[in-house]
Design a protein around this motif. Sequence first.
Motif, PDB file in Angstrom:
ATOM      1  N   HIS A 371       0.907  -1.069   0.155  1.00 39.53           N
ATOM      2  CA  HIS A 371      -0.026   0.081   0.034  1.00 39.53           C
ATOM      3  C   HIS A 371       0.862   1.353   0.013  1.00 39.53           C
ATOM      4  N   ASN A 372       0.459   2.113  -0.710  1.00 43.31           N
ATOM      5  CA  ASN A 372       1.057   3.595  -0.786  1.00 43.31           C
ATOM      6  C   ASN A 372       0.326   4.340   0.091  1.00 43.31           C
ATOM      7  N   ARG A 373       0.934   4.986   1.148  1.00 44.90           N
ATOM      8  CA  ARG A 373       0.403   5.467   2.264  1.00 44.90           C
ATOM      9  C   ARG A 373      -0.375   6.862   1.582  1.00 44.90           C
ATOM     10  N   ASN A 374       0.137   7.396   0.395  1.00 38.83           N
ATOM     11  CA  ASN A 374      -0.553   8.482  -0.349  1.00 38.83           C
ATOM     12  C   ASN A 374      -1.647   8.019  -1.220  1.00 38.83           C
ATOM     13  N   GLY A 375      -2.068   6.688  -1.115  1.00 36.14           N
ATOM     14  CA  GLY A 375      -3.138   6.332  -2.030  1.00 36.14           C
ATOM     15  C   GLY A 375      -3.228   4.916  -2.378  1.00 36.14           C
ATOM     16  N   LYS A 376      -2.907   4.455  -3.485  1.00 35.59           N
ATOM     17  CA  LYS A 376      -3.070   3.218  -3.958  1.00 35.59           C
ATOM     18  C   LYS A 376      -2.663   1.995  -3.228  1.00 35.59           C
ATOM     19  N   SER A 377      -3.422   0.838  -3.347  1.00 36.51           N
ATOM     20  CA  SER A 377      -2.995  -0.265  -2.959  1.00 36.51           C
ATOM     21  C   SER A 377      -2.616  -1.186  -4.132  1.00 36.51           C
ATOM     22  N   TYR A 378      -1.665  -2.152  -3.934  1.00 38.17           N
ATOM     23  CA  TYR A 378      -1.516  -3.303  -5.067  1.00 38.17           C
ATOM     24  C   TYR A 378      -1.596  -4.761  -4.466  1.00 38.17           C
ATOM     25  N   LEU A 379      -1.996  -5.566  -5.460  1.00 35.77           N
ATOM     26  CA  LEU A 379      -2.038  -6.893  -4.915  1.00 35.77           C
ATOM     27  C   LEU A 379      -1.225  -7.820  -5.954  1.00 35.77           C
ATOM     28  N   PHE A 380      -0.290  -8.581  -5.324  1.00 35.42           N
ATOM     29  CA  PHE A 380       0.350  -9.580  -6.126  1.00 35.42           C
ATOM     30  C   PHE A 380      -0.026 -10.919  -5.708  1.00 35.42           C
ATOM     31  N   LEU A 381       0.190 -12.114  -6.553  1.00 33.70           N
ATOM     32  CA  LEU A 381      -0.021 -13.585  -5.941  1.00 33.70           C
ATOM     33  C   LEU A 381       0.999 -14.143  -6.140  1.00 33.70           C
ATOM     34  N   LEU A 382       1.488 -14.902  -4.987  1.00 38.12           N
ATOM     35  CA  LEU A 382       2.907 -15.736  -5.242  1.00 38.12           C
ATOM     36  C   LEU A 382       2.249 -17.145  -5.013  1.00 38.12           C
ATOM     37  N   SER A 383       3.513 -17.871  -5.259  1.00 38.48           N
ATOM     38  CA  SER A 383       2.950 -19.265  -5.286  1.00 38.48           C
ATOM     39  C   SER A 383       3.349 -20.031  -4.055  1.00 38.48           C
ATOM     40  N   SER A 384       4.293 -19.227  -3.033  1.00 40.78           N
ATOM     41  CA  SER A 384       4.721 -19.749  -1.939  1.00 40.78           C
ATOM     42  C   SER A 384       4.701 -18.750  -0.677  1.00 40.78           C
ATOM     43  N   ASP A 385       4.267 -19.286   0.400  1.00 41.20           N
ATOM     44  CA  ASP A 385       4.504 -18.308   1.579  1.00 41.20           C
ATOM     45  C   ASP A 385       5.979 -17.830   1.709  1.00 41.20           C
ATOM     46  N   TYR A 386       6.945 -18.731   1.254  1.00 40.77           N
ATOM     47  CA  TYR A 386       8.516 -18.389   1.442  1.00 40.77           C
ATOM     48  C   TYR A 386       8.789 -17.166   0.783  1.00 40.77           C
ATOM     49  N   GLU A 387       8.361 -17.047  -0.484  1.00 42.09           N
ATOM     50  CA  GLU A 387       8.665 -15.953  -1.194  1.00 42.09           C
ATOM     51  C   GLU A 387       7.857 -14.561  -0.589  1.00 42.09           C
ATOM     52  N   ARG A 388       6.838 -14.646  -0.220  1.00 46.85           N
ATOM     53  CA  ARG A 388       6.058 -13.473   0.252  1.00 46.85           C
ATOM     54  C   ARG A 388       6.654 -13.150   1.530  1.00 46.85           C
ATOM     55  N   SER A 389       7.371 -14.165   2.098  1.00 45.77           N
ATOM     56  CA  SER A 389       8.247 -13.616   3.819  1.00 45.77           C
ATOM     57  C   SER A 389       9.639 -13.086   3.224  1.00 45.77           C
ATOM     58  N   GLU A 390      10.102 -13.558   2.027  1.00 48.23           N
ATOM     59  CA  GLU A 390      11.328 -13.020   1.731  1.00 48.23           C
ATOM     60  C   GLU A 390      11.207 -11.655   1.087  1.00 48.23           C
ATOM     61  N   TRP A 391      10.163 -11.339   0.190  1.00 50.15           N
ATOM     62  CA  TRP A 391       9.942  -9.960  -0.108  1.00 50.15           C
ATOM     63  C   TRP A 391       9.705  -9.100   0.989  1.00 50.15           C
ATOM     64  N   ARG A 392       8.856  -9.632   2.056  1.00 42.78           N
ATOM     65  CA  ARG A 392       8.535  -8.567   3.151  1.00 42.78           C
ATOM     66  C   ARG A 392       9.755  -8.309   3.885  1.00 42.78           C
ATOM     67  N   GLU A 393      10.382  -9.247   4.292  1.00 39.30           N
ATOM     68  CA  GLU A 393      11.644  -9.076   5.065  1.00 39.30           C
ATOM     69  C   GLU A 393      12.813  -8.172   4.373  1.00 39.30           C
ATOM     70  N   ALA A 394      12.854  -8.242   2.911  1.00 37.17           N
ATOM     71  CA  ALA A 394      13.902  -7.531   2.363  1.00 37.17           C
ATOM     72  C   ALA A 394      13.305  -5.956   2.391  1.00 37.17           C
ATOM     73  N   ILE A 395      12.267  -5.604   2.316  1.00 39.61           N
ATOM     74  CA  ILE A 395      11.392  -4.291   2.193  1.00 39.61           C
ATOM     75  C   ILE A 395      11.750  -3.694   3.683  1.00 39.61           C
ATOM     76  N   GLN A 396      11.145  -4.708   4.586  1.00 40.05           N
ATOM     77  CA  GLN A 396      11.428  -4.044   6.024  1.00 40.05           C
ATOM     78  C   GLN A 396      12.744  -3.700   6.563  1.00 40.05           C
ATOM     79  N   LYS A 397      13.396  -4.501   6.004  1.00 41.52           N
ATOM     80  CA  LYS A 397      14.861  -4.352   6.405  1.00 41.52           C
ATOM     81  C   LYS A 397      15.466  -2.893   5.851  1.00 41.52           C
ATOM     82  N   LEU A 398      15.099  -2.688   4.734  1.00 38.55           N
ATOM     83  CA  LEU A 398      15.571  -1.270   4.058  1.00 38.55           C
ATOM     84  C   LEU A 398      14.782  -0.254   4.795  1.00 38.55           C
TER      85      LEU A 398
END
Length: 800
Positions: A371-398
């Motif tokens: 979600h962009n706090r100034n507006g739009k939300s976006y939705l991706f579909l992933l094949s595994s929880d593993y990938e979702r967790s990887e993307w989320r962790e990488a973003i949160q670390k930055l």
Amino acid sequence: MPHLSCRYNGKHWLVGGHSKLNGVEAGKGLEMRKLVLSGFLASEEIYINQLEALLLPMKPLKATATTSQPVLTIQQIETIFYKIQDIYEIHKEFYDNLCPKVQQWDSQVTMGHLFQKLASQLGVYKAFVDNYKVALETAEKCSQSNNQFQKISEELKVKGPKDSRDSHTSVTMEALLYKPIDRVTRSTLVLHDLLKHTPVDHPDYPLLQDALRISQNFLSSINEDIDPRRTAVTTPKGETRQLVKDGFLVEVSEGSRKLRHVFLFTDVLLCAKLKKTSAGKHQQYDCKWYIPLADLVFPSPEESEASPQVHPFPDHELEDMKMKISALKSEIQKEKANKGQSRAIERLKKKMFENEFLLLLNSPTIPFRIHNRNGKSYLFLLSSDYERSEWREAIQKLQKKDLQAFVLSSVELQVLTGSCFKLRTVHNIPVTSNKDDDESPGLYGFLHVIVHSAKGFKQSANLYCTLEVDSFGYFVSKAKTRVFRDTTEPKWDEEFEIELEGSQSLRILCYEKCYDKTKVNKDNNEIVDKIMGKGQIQLDPQTVETKNWHTDVIEMNGIKVEFSMKFTSRDMSLKRTPSKKQSGVFGVKISVVTKRERSKVPYIVRQCVEEVEKRGIEEVGIYRISGVATDIQALKAVFDANNKDILLMLSDMDINAIAGTLKLYFRELPEPLLTDRLYPAFMEGIALSDPAAKENCMMHLLRSLPDPNLITFLFLLEHLKRVAEKEPVNKMSLHNLATVFGPTLLRPSEVESKAHLTSAADIWSHDVMAQVQVLLYYLQHPPISFAELKRNTLYFSTDV
């Protein structure tokens, strides 16, 4: 001396009209040297023709430059065609000197000096490379402002090789300007090959070594100049913006699935798609949207629920795609084995790519919302929880760094998107048809995994693990341990059997189960269970393919999960070992069991079917989801001992374990239910294209089965049809059930598989699809009655 033809026919260069290597034993190295050279000569001819095509419009353009109506100015012409004439002359001279040496071949012939001279003239290429970017930009600007030049630059005619049927091909100027950059790399590779096949005492050896040294030094110097990673983009704070992670994700946009390439930079997430460009043009990205990381948030549960629900793609259609892909793989292998035409292979590969692409697009179901706090939300579909967790962790670390919000100007956005093509680390969509032929095809067969225990948890929790393996380009969850309640040291000791379809990696994820529905995890609002750790290991055929269990530990966030695994390849799983004790039911001939029980269908089959129909017919993925192997083994022991507590045990047992026991019973029969003897005939029958002939043959084959096999098969058939009737709930279509049971009821004997196939991967692609099709044929057929079948005397003309 016959004219030397430098054509390529898949395996060998055809030189002087011969495709065989003469005197293989005596001078294999020198013979290979001749093949390498003649191949290079053929490509050098094409390169010269390409340079000629570039030079062709230069003279008329120069002639008009001094008139009152110039198409381009002299300066523009010199910028665009900078050094092309010099490069052409160098290569023309090289070609003219090399050609006769290869045509009048003599093993002692020397040509090292020609390569050495070519390498010493690489300075011209340095000048070309330095000017390349400006040349492209100038050509682009001139095309936009001048129609005449645009027409010229979009269709330059390149002559075909002397002995080819194609007289000319049309290529863009942009594509031709890239050829010299490409060529230096090609020449360096050829030098490598030549050195490999030139004896050390040959006079050419030191000259080729010198040429290779010069070429490599040159290459590394220009790579430093044009390496995109060095031309990093700067962020608003003046720091260098770097690419941290990228990959292909499926975005749901305007209600439909779109494949996107997502780039995570140190301060921004950018979602792009590959632009469709005309042939020969460099690929580029088109930015769909971007969010500065300072403005990126993961939405709260309420916002998630408000966004549209995405309907999963029907399972049987995904299974259909897998079947098509496997059948195409098999056809490609056959074409290659029969040295088929490369055009036919390319056509099959294209079809395979299309199916794999569809599978990749439609299989992911796990939502990843940003979600962009100034507006739009976006939705991706992933094949595994593993990938979702990887993307989320990488973003949160930055996001832990001091980030500032910003807006990119259109020029900055263009520069950033332009850099994506060069910076990306993931080059291909993850489908198998993108792989080179020499890459590992992955493992086909069964992976047995025991998840033992885990350590390293700070506090007590309710813990479980899931196992994922890759299949057809994406990861799928294959098994889940039970929840170990309130502990810091869970001991599961649960065994699973996972079917591998070209798999190369195993992932283990460790979760904390949350029972309190009010405590929704804010970080991970789509599922309440929290990932405690995750890890991945490569399934190395050497390590895995041993008869013994191989114990390993995966470390994840300070947690250690201990597990063991062993692998049974498809050809090994064909080995059926008859039971030593004839009193049991597993591994004992079906006729022996039914005779002993005085039954028409073995007791084990009837009981498992009854239990599944009583309480498992609406279970999602019944027969597809693995049961716990220890439970299955316990049931096997009880049935083998004919224990009087069977019914009590069945009623308490997890339904997936009961379904697994039934599958195991059929898999362990000394010969498959549809028999070794009739296997080749089933394969031929299903391949018939005339429906009447197929019907006649397939019914005759059933009639040819021994009575206990036939009655059991018809009993199972009716049960599987009843399971499929509940497809809206259990997600198991006739296709899915045929995929699960086909290879179990019908498989080649060891002798059969050795005679026809060379590897486990071949067994999968060549036979499994046909086995699935046979069972599907009978599942889709109107009800078949034993009495009717036996009474019917319409015989298949040939005796089986």
